[in-house]
Design a protein around this motif. Structure first.
Motif, PDB file in Angstrom:
ATOM      1  N   ARG A  49      -2.202 -14.687  -8.277  1.00 48.27           N
ATOM      2  CA  ARG A  49      -1.989 -15.545  -8.359  1.00 48.27           C
ATOM      3  C   ARG A  49      -1.205 -15.533 -10.214  1.00 48.27           C
ATOM      4  N   ARG A  50      -2.071 -15.034 -10.925  1.00 49.00           N
ATOM      5  CA  ARG A  50      -1.730 -13.960 -12.612  1.00 49.00           C
ATOM      6  C   ARG A  50      -0.786 -13.007 -12.514  1.00 49.00           C
ATOM      7  N   VAL A  51      -0.821 -11.661 -11.013  1.00 52.98           N
ATOM      8  CA  VAL A  51       0.114 -10.787 -10.571  1.00 52.98           C
ATOM      9  C   VAL A  51       1.437 -11.629 -11.001  1.00 52.98           C
ATOM     10  N   LEU A  52       1.742 -12.900 -10.147  1.00 54.17           N
ATOM     11  CA  LEU A  52       2.829 -13.558 -10.225  1.00 54.17           C
ATOM     12  C   LEU A  52       2.728 -14.238 -11.085  1.00 54.17           C
ATOM     13  N   ASP A  53       2.091 -14.878 -11.907  1.00 53.81           N
ATOM     14  CA  ASP A  53       2.646 -14.710 -13.174  1.00 53.81           C
ATOM     15  C   ASP A  53       3.010 -13.980 -14.570  1.00 53.81           C
ATOM     16  N   GLU A  54       2.327 -12.927 -15.127  1.00 52.62           N
ATOM     17  CA  GLU A  54       1.288 -12.159 -16.042  1.00 52.62           C
ATOM     18  C   GLU A  54       2.857 -10.723 -16.139  1.00 52.62           C
ATOM     19  N   GLU A  55       2.616 -10.599 -14.289  1.00 55.03           N
ATOM     20  CA  GLU A  55       3.768  -9.311 -14.031  1.00 55.03           C
ATOM     21  C   GLU A  55       4.866  -9.243 -13.784  1.00 55.03           C
ATOM     22  N   SER A  56       5.255 -10.634 -13.181  1.00 52.45           N
ATOM     23  CA  SER A  56       6.547 -11.028 -13.109  1.00 52.45           C
ATOM     24  C   SER A  56       6.739 -10.107 -11.154  1.00 52.45           C
ATOM     25  N   GLU A  57       6.016 -10.229 -10.258  1.00 53.12           N
ATOM     26  CA  GLU A  57       6.133  -9.638  -8.906  1.00 53.12           C
ATOM     27  C   GLU A  57       6.537 -10.861  -8.260  1.00 53.12           C
ATOM     28  N   GLY A  58       8.047 -10.069  -7.824  1.00 48.66           N
ATOM     29  CA  GLY A  58       8.850 -10.209  -7.074  1.00 48.66           C
ATOM     30  C   GLY A  58       8.821 -10.480  -5.548  1.00 48.66           C
ATOM     31  N   ARG A  59       7.876  -9.716  -5.024  1.00 47.60           N
ATOM     32  CA  ARG A  59       7.914  -9.767  -3.242  1.00 47.60           C
ATOM     33  C   ARG A  59       6.570 -10.810  -3.291  1.00 47.60           C
ATOM     34  N   THR A  60       6.401 -10.408  -1.363  1.00 51.56           N
ATOM     35  CA  THR A  60       5.142 -11.854  -1.178  1.00 51.56           C
ATOM     36  C   THR A  60       4.532 -11.295  -1.378  1.00 51.56           C
ATOM     37  N   ILE A  61       3.264 -11.831  -1.851  1.00 53.73           N
ATOM     38  CA  ILE A  61       2.209 -11.632  -2.220  1.00 53.73           C
ATOM     39  C   ILE A  61       1.257 -12.428  -0.811  1.00 53.73           C
ATOM     40  N   VAL A  62       0.236 -11.131  -0.616  1.00 60.13           N
ATOM     41  CA  VAL A  62      -0.990 -12.099   1.034  1.00 60.13           C
ATOM     42  C   VAL A  62      -2.373 -12.088   0.674  1.00 60.13           C
ATOM     43  N   VAL A  63      -2.685 -12.508   0.586  1.00 63.57           N
ATOM     44  CA  VAL A  63      -4.172 -12.187   0.008  1.00 63.57           C
ATOM     45  C   VAL A  63      -4.639 -11.647   1.019  1.00 63.57           C
ATOM     46  N   ASP A  64      -5.619 -10.529   1.012  1.00 59.84           N
ATOM     47  CA  ASP A  64      -6.750 -10.606   1.958  1.00 59.84           C
ATOM     48  C   ASP A  64      -7.770 -11.364   2.091  1.00 59.84           C
ATOM     49  N   ASP A  65      -8.586 -11.804   2.800  1.00 57.60           N
ATOM     50  CA  ASP A  65     -10.161 -12.486   2.658  1.00 57.60           C
ATOM     51  C   ASP A  65     -10.573 -11.346   2.500  1.00 57.60           C
ATOM     52  N   LEU A  66     -12.513 -11.947   1.443  1.00 55.73           N
ATOM     53  CA  LEU A  66     -13.069 -11.903   1.067  1.00 55.73           C
ATOM     54  C   LEU A  66     -13.339  -9.641   1.984  1.00 55.73           C
ATOM     55  N   ALA A  67     -13.728  -9.953   2.756  1.00 57.50           N
ATOM     56  CA  ALA A  67     -14.009  -8.863   2.791  1.00 57.50           C
ATOM     57  C   ALA A  67     -13.748  -7.429   2.924  1.00 57.50           C
ATOM     58  N   GLY A  68     -12.287  -8.007   2.300  1.00 57.84           N
ATOM     59  CA  GLY A  68     -11.474  -7.121   2.743  1.00 57.84           C
ATOM     60  C   GLY A  68     -10.970  -6.057   4.087  1.00 57.84           C
ATOM     61  N   THR A  69     -10.654  -6.916   5.181  1.00 59.65           N
ATOM     62  CA  THR A  69     -10.736  -6.937   6.770  1.00 59.65           C
ATOM     63  C   THR A  69      -9.027  -6.565   6.866  1.00 59.65           C
ATOM     64  N   ALA A  70      -7.967  -6.167   6.240  1.00 59.73           N
ATOM     65  CA  ALA A  70      -7.102  -5.722   5.998  1.00 59.73           C
ATOM     66  C   ALA A  70      -7.295  -4.503   5.392  1.00 59.73           C
ATOM     67  N   HIS A  71      -7.436  -4.457   4.829  1.00 59.21           N
ATOM     68  CA  HIS A  71      -7.867  -3.729   3.370  1.00 59.21           C
ATOM     69  C   HIS A  71      -8.597  -2.214   3.858  1.00 59.21           C
ATOM     70  N   ARG A  72      -9.433  -2.254   4.502  1.00 63.46           N
ATOM     71  CA  ARG A  72     -10.351  -1.136   5.449  1.00 63.46           C
ATOM     72  C   ARG A  72      -8.948  -0.535   6.801  1.00 63.46           C
ATOM     73  N   LEU A  73      -8.803  -1.772   7.216  1.00 60.33           N
ATOM     74  CA  LEU A  73      -7.306  -0.748   8.499  1.00 60.33           C
ATOM     75  C   LEU A  73      -6.781  -0.372   7.787  1.00 60.33           C
ATOM     76  N   TYR A  74      -6.142  -0.088   6.056  1.00 59.07           N
ATOM     77  CA  TYR A  74      -4.603   0.600   5.498  1.00 59.07           C
ATOM     78  C   TYR A  74      -5.840   1.516   4.780  1.00 59.07           C
ATOM     79  N   GLY A  75      -6.778   1.592   5.032  1.00 57.67           N
ATOM     80  CA  GLY A  75      -7.544   3.152   3.794  1.00 57.67           C
ATOM     81  C   GLY A  75      -8.250   2.596   2.581  1.00 57.67           C
ATOM     82  N   GLU A  76      -8.376   1.563   2.569  1.00 56.27           N
ATOM     83  CA  GLU A  76      -9.000   0.725   1.547  1.00 56.27           C
ATOM     84  C   GLU A  76      -9.137   1.490   0.305  1.00 56.27           C
ATOM     85  N   MET A  77      -7.767   1.991  -0.457  1.00 54.97           N
ATOM     86  CA  MET A  77      -7.198   2.639  -1.469  1.00 54.97           C
ATOM     87  C   MET A  77      -7.029   1.359  -2.361  1.00 54.97           C
ATOM     88  N   PRO A  78      -6.587   1.352  -3.496  1.00 56.80           N
ATOM     89  CA  PRO A  78      -6.752   0.468  -4.046  1.00 56.80           C
ATOM     90  C   PRO A  78      -4.607   0.214  -4.687  1.00 56.80           C
TER      91      PRO A  78
END
Length: 236
Positions: free
Chosen positions: A120-149
Protein backbone atom coordinates in the motif's frame (compact mmCIF):
# COMPACT_ATOMS: atom_id res chain seq x y z
CA UNK A 1 4.18 -27.90 22.16
CA UNK A 2 0.52 -28.62 21.63
CA UNK A 3 -1.24 -25.81 19.78
CA UNK A 4 2.02 -24.04 18.89
CA UNK A 5 2.16 -22.52 15.40
CA UNK A 6 5.44 -23.45 13.76
CA UNK A 7 7.12 -20.84 11.54
CA UNK A 8 6.96 -21.23 7.78
CA UNK A 9 10.64 -21.92 7.18
CA UNK A 10 10.22 -21.71 3.42
CA UNK A 11 8.75 -18.21 3.71
CA UNK A 12 11.37 -17.10 6.22
CA UNK A 13 14.17 -18.30 3.97
CA UNK A 14 12.69 -16.52 0.97
CA UNK A 15 12.24 -13.23 2.86
CA UNK A 16 15.89 -12.52 3.57
CA UNK A 17 16.82 -10.04 6.31
CA UNK A 18 19.92 -8.61 4.65
CA UNK A 19 20.41 -7.94 0.95
CA UNK A 20 23.71 -9.28 -0.34
CA UNK A 21 24.59 -11.33 2.70
CA UNK A 22 21.57 -13.63 2.50
CA UNK A 23 20.87 -13.28 -1.21
CA UNK A 24 22.86 -14.87 -4.06
CA UNK A 25 24.49 -12.74 -6.75
CA UNK A 26 21.85 -11.80 -9.26
CA UNK A 27 23.51 -12.66 -12.55
CA UNK A 28 20.91 -14.77 -14.34
CA UNK A 29 17.15 -15.01 -14.71
CA UNK A 30 15.47 -18.33 -14.05
CA UNK A 31 11.82 -19.20 -14.28
CA UNK A 32 9.56 -19.37 -17.31
CA UNK A 33 11.18 -18.60 -20.65
CA UNK A 34 10.05 -16.89 -23.84
CA UNK A 35 7.78 -19.14 -25.90
CA UNK A 36 6.52 -21.08 -22.88
CA UNK A 37 3.05 -20.82 -21.31
CA UNK A 38 3.03 -18.29 -18.51
CA UNK A 39 2.50 -20.20 -15.24
CA UNK A 40 -0.77 -19.31 -13.61
CA UNK A 41 -0.64 -17.93 -10.09
CA UNK A 42 -2.94 -16.55 -7.43
CA UNK A 43 -2.27 -13.20 -5.77
CA UNK A 44 -4.24 -10.70 -3.70
CA UNK A 45 -5.25 -7.20 -4.72
CA UNK A 46 -5.03 -4.39 -2.20
CA UNK A 47 -8.80 -4.56 -1.70
CA UNK A 48 -8.37 -8.13 -0.47
CA UNK A 49 -9.78 -9.84 -3.57
CA UNK A 50 -7.83 -12.80 -4.89
CA UNK A 51 -7.08 -12.88 -8.60
CA UNK A 52 -5.27 -15.27 -10.90
CA UNK A 53 -3.14 -14.51 -13.91
CA UNK A 54 -5.56 -16.52 -16.05
CA UNK A 55 -8.28 -13.99 -15.16
CA UNK A 56 -6.59 -11.69 -17.66
CA UNK A 57 -6.42 -14.22 -20.50
CA UNK A 58 -7.62 -12.85 -23.84
CA UNK A 59 -5.51 -9.69 -23.76
CA UNK A 60 -1.77 -9.04 -23.42
CA UNK A 61 -0.44 -8.73 -19.87
CA UNK A 62 2.68 -7.02 -18.55
CA UNK A 63 3.86 -8.37 -15.20
CA UNK A 64 6.56 -6.41 -13.36
CA UNK A 65 7.94 -7.49 -10.00
CA UNK A 66 8.69 -4.87 -7.39
CA UNK A 67 8.69 -3.71 -3.79
CA UNK A 68 8.71 -0.39 -1.97
CA UNK A 69 12.37 -0.93 -1.01
CA UNK A 70 13.51 -1.58 -4.60
CA UNK A 71 15.09 1.51 -6.22
CA UNK A 72 14.98 -0.09 -9.67
CA UNK A 73 11.24 -0.64 -9.48
CA UNK A 74 10.53 2.79 -7.98
CA UNK A 75 12.61 4.53 -10.66
CA UNK A 76 10.36 3.10 -13.41
CA UNK A 77 6.93 3.72 -11.86
CA UNK A 78 6.27 6.97 -13.72
CA UNK A 79 7.39 5.55 -17.07
CA UNK A 80 5.36 2.38 -16.64
CA UNK A 81 2.26 4.32 -15.61
CA UNK A 82 2.60 6.35 -18.80
CA UNK A 83 3.00 3.15 -20.80
CA UNK A 84 -0.16 1.71 -19.27
CA UNK A 85 -2.00 4.87 -20.26
CA UNK A 86 -0.81 4.54 -23.88
CA UNK A 87 -1.84 0.86 -24.07
CA UNK A 88 -5.35 0.72 -22.59
CA UNK A 89 -6.02 -2.71 -24.13
CA UNK A 90 -3.13 -4.27 -22.19
CA UNK A 91 -3.34 -5.33 -18.53
CA UNK A 92 -0.46 -4.01 -16.44
CA UNK A 93 0.22 -5.81 -13.16
CA UNK A 94 2.74 -5.12 -10.41
CA UNK A 95 3.49 -8.36 -8.60
CA UNK A 96 4.51 -7.27 -5.12
CA UNK A 97 7.29 -9.57 -3.95
CA UNK A 98 9.75 -9.69 -1.02
CA UNK A 99 11.56 -6.53 0.02
CA UNK A 100 14.61 -6.03 -2.16
CA UNK A 101 16.45 -4.03 0.50
CA UNK A 102 14.93 -4.70 3.93
CA UNK A 103 15.88 -2.40 6.77
CA UNK A 104 14.77 -1.42 10.23
CA UNK A 105 11.71 0.52 9.01
CA UNK A 106 10.61 -1.80 6.20
CA UNK A 107 11.83 -5.24 7.12
CA UNK A 108 11.55 -8.72 5.69
CA UNK A 109 7.91 -9.80 5.59
CA UNK A 110 6.84 -12.01 8.47
CA UNK A 111 3.10 -12.14 7.77
CA UNK A 112 0.70 -11.33 4.95
CA UNK A 113 -0.64 -8.21 6.66
CA UNK A 114 2.86 -6.74 6.82
CA UNK A 115 3.40 -7.49 3.15
CA UNK A 116 0.08 -5.93 2.15
CA UNK A 117 0.87 -2.81 4.20
CA UNK A 118 4.20 -2.44 2.40
CA UNK A 119 2.43 -2.76 -0.95
CA UNK A 120 0.00 0.00 0.00
CA UNK A 121 2.95 2.32 0.54
CA UNK A 122 3.78 1.97 -3.15
CA UNK A 123 0.29 3.19 -3.97
CA UNK A 124 0.38 6.06 -1.48
CA UNK A 125 3.98 7.21 -1.77
CA UNK A 126 4.91 6.45 -5.39
CA UNK A 127 1.54 7.14 -7.10
CA UNK A 128 1.47 3.66 -8.63
CA UNK A 129 -1.44 3.57 -11.07
CA UNK A 130 -1.24 -0.04 -12.20
CA UNK A 131 -2.98 -2.96 -10.55
CA UNK A 132 -0.92 -4.19 -7.59
CA UNK A 133 -1.26 -7.88 -6.77
CA UNK A 134 0.52 -9.19 -3.68
CA UNK A 135 2.30 -12.52 -3.86
CA UNK A 136 2.01 -14.96 -0.95
CA UNK A 137 4.52 -14.93 1.88
CA UNK A 138 6.63 -17.74 0.41
CA UNK A 139 6.96 -16.03 -2.98
CA UNK A 140 5.19 -18.77 -4.94
CA UNK A 141 4.52 -16.61 -8.01
CA UNK A 142 7.84 -14.81 -7.75
CA UNK A 143 9.74 -18.09 -7.95
CA UNK A 144 7.88 -19.06 -11.11
CA UNK A 145 8.99 -15.84 -12.79
CA UNK A 146 12.69 -15.88 -11.91
CA UNK A 147 12.80 -14.54 -8.33
CA UNK A 148 14.57 -11.29 -9.28
CA UNK A 149 13.54 -7.98 -7.68
CA UNK A 150 12.49 -6.10 -10.83
CA UNK A 151 11.84 -8.43 -13.73
CA UNK A 152 9.29 -7.78 -16.45
CA UNK A 153 7.37 -10.31 -18.53
CA UNK A 154 5.15 -9.56 -21.50
CA UNK A 155 2.53 -12.27 -21.99
CA UNK A 156 0.42 -12.45 -25.14
CA UNK A 157 -3.34 -12.86 -25.28
CA UNK A 158 -2.97 -16.65 -25.51
CA UNK A 159 -0.98 -16.81 -22.29
CA UNK A 160 2.47 -17.32 -23.85
CA UNK A 161 5.52 -15.40 -22.64
CA UNK A 162 6.52 -13.19 -25.56
CA UNK A 163 9.27 -11.18 -23.88
CA UNK A 164 11.11 -11.08 -20.57
CA UNK A 165 13.99 -9.11 -19.07
CA UNK A 166 16.01 -9.55 -15.91
CA UNK A 167 15.56 -5.83 -15.15
CA UNK A 168 12.61 -3.77 -16.30
CA UNK A 169 13.37 -1.48 -19.24
CA UNK A 170 10.24 0.53 -20.18
CA UNK A 171 11.34 1.39 -23.76
CA UNK A 172 12.00 -2.30 -24.40
CA UNK A 173 8.61 -3.22 -22.92
CA UNK A 174 6.94 -0.75 -25.27
CA UNK A 175 8.81 -2.18 -28.26
CA UNK A 176 7.82 -5.71 -27.22
CA UNK A 177 4.17 -4.73 -26.81
CA UNK A 178 4.06 -3.15 -30.25
CA UNK A 179 5.40 -6.37 -31.76
CA UNK A 180 2.94 -8.52 -29.80
CA UNK A 181 0.00 -6.38 -30.88
CA UNK A 182 1.21 -6.56 -34.49
CA UNK A 183 1.55 -10.36 -34.33
CA UNK A 184 5.34 -10.22 -34.58
CA UNK A 185 8.13 -11.93 -32.61
CA UNK A 186 8.88 -9.87 -29.50
CA UNK A 187 11.64 -12.19 -28.30
CA UNK A 188 14.13 -10.34 -30.50
CA UNK A 189 13.68 -7.07 -28.61
CA UNK A 190 16.82 -6.04 -26.76
CA UNK A 191 16.64 -4.60 -23.27
CA UNK A 192 19.03 -2.23 -21.54
CA UNK A 193 20.04 -2.28 -17.88
CA UNK A 194 18.92 1.13 -16.63
CA UNK A 195 20.13 1.63 -13.05
CA UNK A 196 18.18 3.90 -10.76
CA UNK A 197 19.70 7.33 -10.19
CA UNK A 198 21.58 8.05 -6.98
CA UNK A 199 18.84 10.32 -5.55
CA UNK A 200 16.24 7.57 -6.02
CA UNK A 201 18.54 4.92 -4.54
CA UNK A 202 19.20 7.01 -1.44
CA UNK A 203 15.54 7.97 -0.99
CA UNK A 204 14.32 4.40 -1.26
CA UNK A 205 17.01 2.90 0.96
CA UNK A 206 16.54 5.60 3.61
CA UNK A 207 12.84 4.78 3.60
CA UNK A 208 13.68 1.13 4.21
CA UNK A 209 15.67 2.18 7.23
CA UNK A 210 18.88 1.42 9.06
CA UNK A 211 20.85 -1.42 7.51
CA UNK A 212 19.50 -1.11 3.97
CA UNK A 213 22.09 1.42 2.80
CA UNK A 214 24.99 -0.45 4.42
CA UNK A 215 23.92 -3.78 2.92
CA UNK A 216 23.70 -2.14 -0.50
CA UNK A 217 27.16 -0.56 -0.20
CA UNK A 218 28.72 -3.89 0.80
CA UNK A 219 27.04 -5.75 -2.08
CA UNK A 220 27.57 -3.06 -4.72
CA UNK A 221 30.97 -4.26 -6.09
CA UNK A 222 29.54 -7.70 -6.83
CA UNK A 223 26.43 -6.17 -8.40
CA UNK A 224 28.50 -3.90 -10.60
CA UNK A 225 30.51 -6.84 -11.90
CA UNK A 226 27.33 -8.80 -12.65
CA UNK A 227 25.53 -6.04 -14.55
CA UNK A 228 27.70 -4.22 -17.07
CA UNK A 229 25.67 -1.31 -18.49
CA UNK A 230 24.84 -1.64 -22.15
CA UNK A 231 22.61 -3.45 -24.58
CA UNK A 232 21.77 -7.04 -23.68
CA UNK A 233 19.27 -9.40 -25.33
CA UNK A 234 16.09 -10.18 -23.47
CA UNK A 235 16.71 -13.44 -21.62
CA UNK A 236 14.85 -16.06 -23.60
Amino acid sequence: MKGETLPDLTAFGYNYDHFGRDHPVMDQLGGVRVGEPAPDFTATRLDGQQVTLSDFRGRPVVVETGSVSCPMYVSHVESMNALAFRFPDVSFLVLYVREAHPGQSIGAHRDTAQKAAAARRVLDEESEGRTIVVDDLAGTAHRLYGEMPNTVHVIDADGIVAFRAMWNDPPAVEAALRKVLAGQDAGTVRSRFRPAGVPTVLRVLRRAGSGAIWDFVVAFPRLARSHIPGQTPSQN
